[in-house]
Write a protein that holds these residues in place. Structure first.
Motif, mmCIF file in Angstrom:
data_model
loop_
_atom_site.group_PDB
_atom_site.id
_atom_site.type_symbol
_atom_site.label_atom_id
_atom_site.label_comp_id
_atom_site.label_asym_id
_atom_site.label_seq_id
_atom_site.Cartn_x
_atom_site.Cartn_y
_atom_site.Cartn_z
ATOM 1 N N GLY A 99 0.828 -1.210 0.000
ATOM 2 C CA GLY A 99 0.000 0.000 0.000
ATOM 3 C C GLY A 99 0.856 1.249 0.000
ATOM 4 O O GLY A 99 0.599 2.202 0.750
ATOM 5 N N CYS A 100 1.902 1.261 -0.803
ATOM 6 C CA CYS A 100 2.858 2.364 -0.818
ATOM 7 C C CYS A 100 2.249 3.640 -1.393
ATOM 8 O O CYS A 100 1.138 3.628 -1.938
ATOM 9 N N LEU A 101 2.982 4.725 -1.295
ATOM 10 C CA LEU A 101 2.475 6.013 -1.759
ATOM 11 C C LEU A 101 2.809 6.294 -3.223
ATOM 12 O O LEU A 101 2.148 7.105 -3.865
ATOM 13 N N ALA A 102 3.829 5.633 -3.728
ATOM 14 C CA ALA A 102 4.288 5.946 -5.091
ATOM 15 C C ALA A 102 3.272 5.556 -6.158
ATOM 16 O O ALA A 102 3.121 6.242 -7.174
ATOM 17 N N HIS A 103 2.552 4.471 -5.933
ATOM 18 C CA HIS A 103 1.556 3.987 -6.897
ATOM 19 C C HIS A 103 2.135 3.857 -8.314
ATOM 20 O O HIS A 103 1.511 4.229 -9.298
ATOM 21 N N GLY A 107 0.562 4.108 -12.288
ATOM 22 C CA GLY A 107 1.122 4.982 -13.311
ATOM 23 C C GLY A 107 1.545 4.231 -14.557
ATOM 24 O O GLY A 107 1.493 4.759 -15.670
ATOM 25 N N ALA A 108 1.954 2.956 -14.368
ATOM 26 C CA ALA A 108 2.414 2.161 -15.512
ATOM 27 C C ALA A 108 1.265 1.587 -16.331
ATOM 28 O O ALA A 108 1.453 1.191 -17.486
ATOM 29 N N CYS A 109 0.067 1.524 -15.738
ATOM 30 C CA CYS A 109 -1.067 0.895 -16.417
ATOM 31 C C CYS A 109 -1.746 1.854 -17.388
ATOM 32 O O CYS A 109 -2.356 2.853 -16.984
ATOM 33 N N ILE A 114 -6.018 -0.191 -12.555
ATOM 34 C CA ILE A 114 -5.595 -0.315 -11.156
ATOM 35 C C ILE A 114 -6.163 0.816 -10.296
ATOM 36 O O ILE A 114 -6.085 1.996 -10.654
ATOM 37 N N SER A 115 -6.750 0.426 -9.187
ATOM 38 C CA SER A 115 -7.251 1.374 -8.187
ATOM 39 C C SER A 115 -6.777 0.896 -6.814
ATOM 40 O O SER A 115 -6.083 -0.119 -6.715
ATOM 41 N N PHE A 116 -7.191 1.607 -5.760
ATOM 42 C CA PHE A 116 -6.720 1.252 -4.421
ATOM 43 C C PHE A 116 -7.889 1.231 -3.447
ATOM 44 O O PHE A 116 -8.783 2.091 -3.499
ATOM 45 N N ASP A 117 -7.895 0.236 -2.564
ATOM 46 C CA ASP A 117 -8.969 0.125 -1.583
ATOM 47 C C ASP A 117 -8.691 1.023 -0.380
ATOM 48 O O ASP A 117 -7.724 1.799 -0.368
ATOM 49 N N SER A 118 -9.515 0.917 0.632
ATOM 50 C CA SER A 118 -9.397 1.798 1.801
ATOM 51 C C SER A 118 -8.090 1.596 2.555
ATOM 52 O O SER A 118 -7.663 2.458 3.329
ATOM 53 N N HIS A 119 -7.449 0.451 2.337
ATOM 54 C CA HIS A 119 -6.166 0.166 2.982
ATOM 55 C C HIS A 119 -4.990 0.470 2.049
ATOM 56 O O HIS A 119 -3.851 0.085 2.324
ATOM 57 N N LEU A 120 -5.307 1.147 0.946
ATOM 58 C CA LEU A 120 -4.313 1.538 -0.066
ATOM 59 C C LEU A 120 -3.706 0.346 -0.813
ATOM 60 O O LEU A 120 -2.662 0.462 -1.436
ATOM 61 N N ARG A 121 -4.360 -0.795 -0.698
ATOM 62 C CA ARG A 121 -3.869 -1.986 -1.407
ATOM 63 C C ARG A 121 -4.352 -1.946 -2.851
ATOM 64 O O ARG A 121 -5.499 -1.629 -3.137
ATOM 65 N N ALA A 122 -3.477 -2.270 -3.775
ATOM 66 C CA ALA A 122 -3.819 -2.214 -5.201
ATOM 67 C C ALA A 122 -4.896 -3.243 -5.549
ATOM 68 O O ALA A 122 -4.906 -4.354 -5.018
ATOM 69 N N CYS A 132 -0.736 -7.113 -19.743
ATOM 70 C CA CYS A 132 0.526 -6.719 -20.379
ATOM 71 C C CYS A 132 1.722 -6.890 -19.446
ATOM 72 O O CYS A 132 2.862 -7.027 -19.894
ATOM 73 N N GLY A 133 1.478 -6.827 -18.137
ATOM 74 C CA GLY A 133 2.549 -7.037 -17.167
ATOM 75 C C GLY A 133 3.351 -5.808 -16.798
ATOM 76 O O GLY A 133 4.312 -5.897 -16.009
ATOM 77 N N LEU A 134 2.985 -4.630 -17.324
ATOM 78 C CA LEU A 134 3.743 -3.418 -17.014
ATOM 79 C C LEU A 134 3.653 -3.061 -15.532
ATOM 80 O O LEU A 134 4.614 -2.550 -14.950
ATOM 81 N N CYS A 135 2.501 -3.334 -14.924
ATOM 82 C CA CYS A 135 2.344 -3.041 -13.502
ATOM 83 C C CYS A 135 3.291 -3.889 -12.660
ATOM 84 O O CYS A 135 3.873 -3.420 -11.679
ATOM 85 N N ALA A 136 3.448 -5.136 -13.049
ATOM 86 C CA ALA A 136 4.343 -6.036 -12.312
ATOM 87 C C ALA A 136 5.783 -5.558 -12.395
ATOM 88 O O ALA A 136 6.539 -5.622 -11.413
ATOM 89 N N LYS A 137 6.181 -5.079 -13.551
ATOM 90 C CA LYS A 137 7.536 -4.571 -13.723
ATOM 91 C C LYS A 137 7.760 -3.305 -12.911
ATOM 92 O O LYS A 137 8.864 -3.044 -12.413
ATOM 93 N N ALA A 138 6.705 -2.510 -12.742
ATOM 94 C CA ALA A 138 6.837 -1.230 -12.044
ATOM 95 C C ALA A 138 6.844 -1.378 -10.526
ATOM 96 O O ALA A 138 7.430 -0.541 -9.819
ATOM 97 N N CYS A 139 6.216 -2.424 -10.004
ATOM 98 C CA CYS A 139 6.087 -2.570 -8.544
ATOM 99 C C CYS A 139 7.446 -2.837 -7.892
ATOM 100 O O CYS A 139 8.107 -3.831 -8.213
#
Length: 479
Positions: A99-103, A107-109, A114-122, A132-139
């Motif tokens: 649940g980091c702040l950088a998200h 940004g890569a999607c 991609i959105s975030f729940d109340s606990h900031l979890r993706a 496409c897997g871009l989110c996985a590469k960015a995390c």
């Protein structure tokens, strides 16, 4: 003692054996509905939620053992009641998400999935995600992974997807018949159609004297049937009722001899031995079709020779390959090959006939050269072509590249298509490691390649020319 890699193979073998036994006893039609109860006697289930589902699945396997759906042109079929409808698929956020702040994943999607729940979890919206897997590469935590069904992951050409009801389906226009999906599915929900009954019928014709039934054995047979010697396996095949046993490796000698000459003439060539590789080129790289060798495969080449020398001949090929069952139906091969079975089916036949291989005398199998026999493993064909160029006195600077596995084949073919290839001969094998990695091997072990080389060194023929001289003379005299 018979050893299979998985219980799925064991189940497949047991069904094939029971079908063969019933046919041999003349009670196949009576036993069709008894076989599921033999395999799953109950009352407690051993494989599924209940014996009724187990029996339903076995009944579908019986249908495939008898040739499957005649309206389906593919040699592979999905056994729908066996499909587990695996829920996993696509990009998944794991518990490693902090649940980091950088998200950075968001940004890569590009699809805004991609959105975030109340606990900031993706959270990933599957209706928008294109995997496409871009989110996985960015995390930065590696918290996003890509999950695939085993059958989908095994298929390197994207020929498998799931229907709306969750059942896997095979897309005809992409499938190469390599059979990787059938071996990968942990529920055995994909199976090849069997020609075990036509194989038995060939032996019956042979016994009646209406034909001479030949079994052509793939060189990878040297890495199978570890509980018996190869000569005993040959003896067992004759016990089944075959007139003669011939090495497909002799056809491989012929192929390497002709392929070397064709390569020296055309200057650039891709191999024609693996039918799944050839079909992949035609489907995914049609602009390279003219680069495919015009030679028959070793299976078809030796079958053509057999039929030239024996007018009564009918030929059955046995190997680890599912794609060979499709190759048999093609215009180039159809006149020469009458039946194709796998090592799994051959084992089922031995046991249906109650043939104890380990107790049989050894019958020699010494038709081919070392080079023909090593076709069973990756690089074998390239080594054979190199040798054939030398023996034929052809001054051609061979730059061979051997690749196995369709993902690696794709990379090499893309380089060839884009003009970036640093080779002039491409040996392609759909199965990892070559034919020894075929889906219908009894086992897939590290020692298999060493067994093939050992088998090659046992050959009495030290040159390709020595192996093919007699064949070429006969072929020319018959033309």
């Amino acid at each position: 003692m018979i050893k299979f890699d998985t219980q799925v193979q064991e189940l497949k073998y047991r069904v094939l054996k029971e079908v063969a036994k019933s046919y041999l006893h003349g009670s196949l039609m009576e036993d069709l509905y008894k076989i599921p109860e033999i395999i799953s006697p109950g009352p407690k289930p051993t494989m599924r939620c209940c014996v009724y589902k187990e029996r339903a699945i076995v009944q579908e396997r019986v249908k495939l053992a008898l040739g499957g759906d005649k309206n389906n042109p593919n040699i592979l079929e999905v056994i729908e009641p066996a499909c587990d409808q695996c829920p996993i698929g696509g990009m998944e956020v794991t518990d490693a998400c902090r649940g980091c702040l950088a998200h950075r994943c968001q940004g890569a999607c590009h699809m805004k999935a991609i959105s975030f729940d109340s606990h900031l979890r993706a959270q990933i919206d599957k209706s928008k995600c294109v995997n496409c897997g871009l989110c996985a590469k960015a995390c930065p935590f590696g918290a996003i992974t890509k999950h695939q069904r085993p059958c989908e992951a095994a298929c390197k050409v994207g020929a498998i997807s799931k229907r709306e009801d969750g059942i896997s389906e095979i897309h005809e226009e992409k499938c190469t018949r390599c059979g990787a999906c059938s071996y990968a599915c942990p529920f055995g929900a994909i199976m090849d159609k069997s020609y075990i009954i036509p194989c038995i019928q060939l032996t019956e014709e042979n016994k009646k004297g209406t034909c001479h039934a030949y079994m052509v054995v793939a060189p990878s047979i040297s890495s199978q049937f570890h509980y018996a010697k190869l000569g005993q396996v040959v003896s067992g095949i004759k016990e089944l009722g075959f007139h003669e046993v011939v090495e497909a490796a002799l056809g491989a000698d012929l192929v390497s001899y002709h392929e070397a000459a064709e390569l020296a003439d055309k200057k650039l060539l891709t191999s024609s031995c693996c039918p799944a590789f050839v079909l992949y080129i035609k489907q995914a790289f049609p602009e390279l079709k003219d680069k495919i060798s015009s030679n028959l495969s070793p299976m078809a080449a030796i079958a053509a020779y057999i039929k030239k020398t024996d007018p009564l001949a009918k030929v059955c090929f046995v190997g680890p390959c599912i794609a060979k069952k499709t190759e048999m139906t093609l215009e180039k091969s159809k006149p020469f090959v009458d039946c194709v079975i796998t090592f799994e089916e051959l084992q089922a036949l031995f046991d249906a006939e109650e043939i104890d291989l380990a107790s049989l005398p050894e019958v020699p199998l010494d038709n081919a050269s070392y080079y023909g026999r090593i076709f069973a493993r990756s690089h074998g064909l390239s080594d054979a072509v190199s040798e054939a160029l030398k023996e034929e006195g052809l001054d051609f600077p061979l730059k061979a590249k051997a690749v196995s596995g369709l993902d690696n084949c794709k990379q090499a073919l893309s380089a060839l298509k884009n003009g970036d290839a640093d080779f002039n001969f491409l040996e392609g094998m759909a199965c990892p490691g070559g034919c020894i990695g075929g889906p219908c091997c009894l086992t897939h072990e590290f020692r298999d390649a060493a067994d093939v080389d050992k088998y090659g060194h046992e050959s009495k023929e030290t040159t390709i020319t020595g192996a093919v001289t007699g064949i070429l003379a006969v072929s020319q005299s018959k033309e």
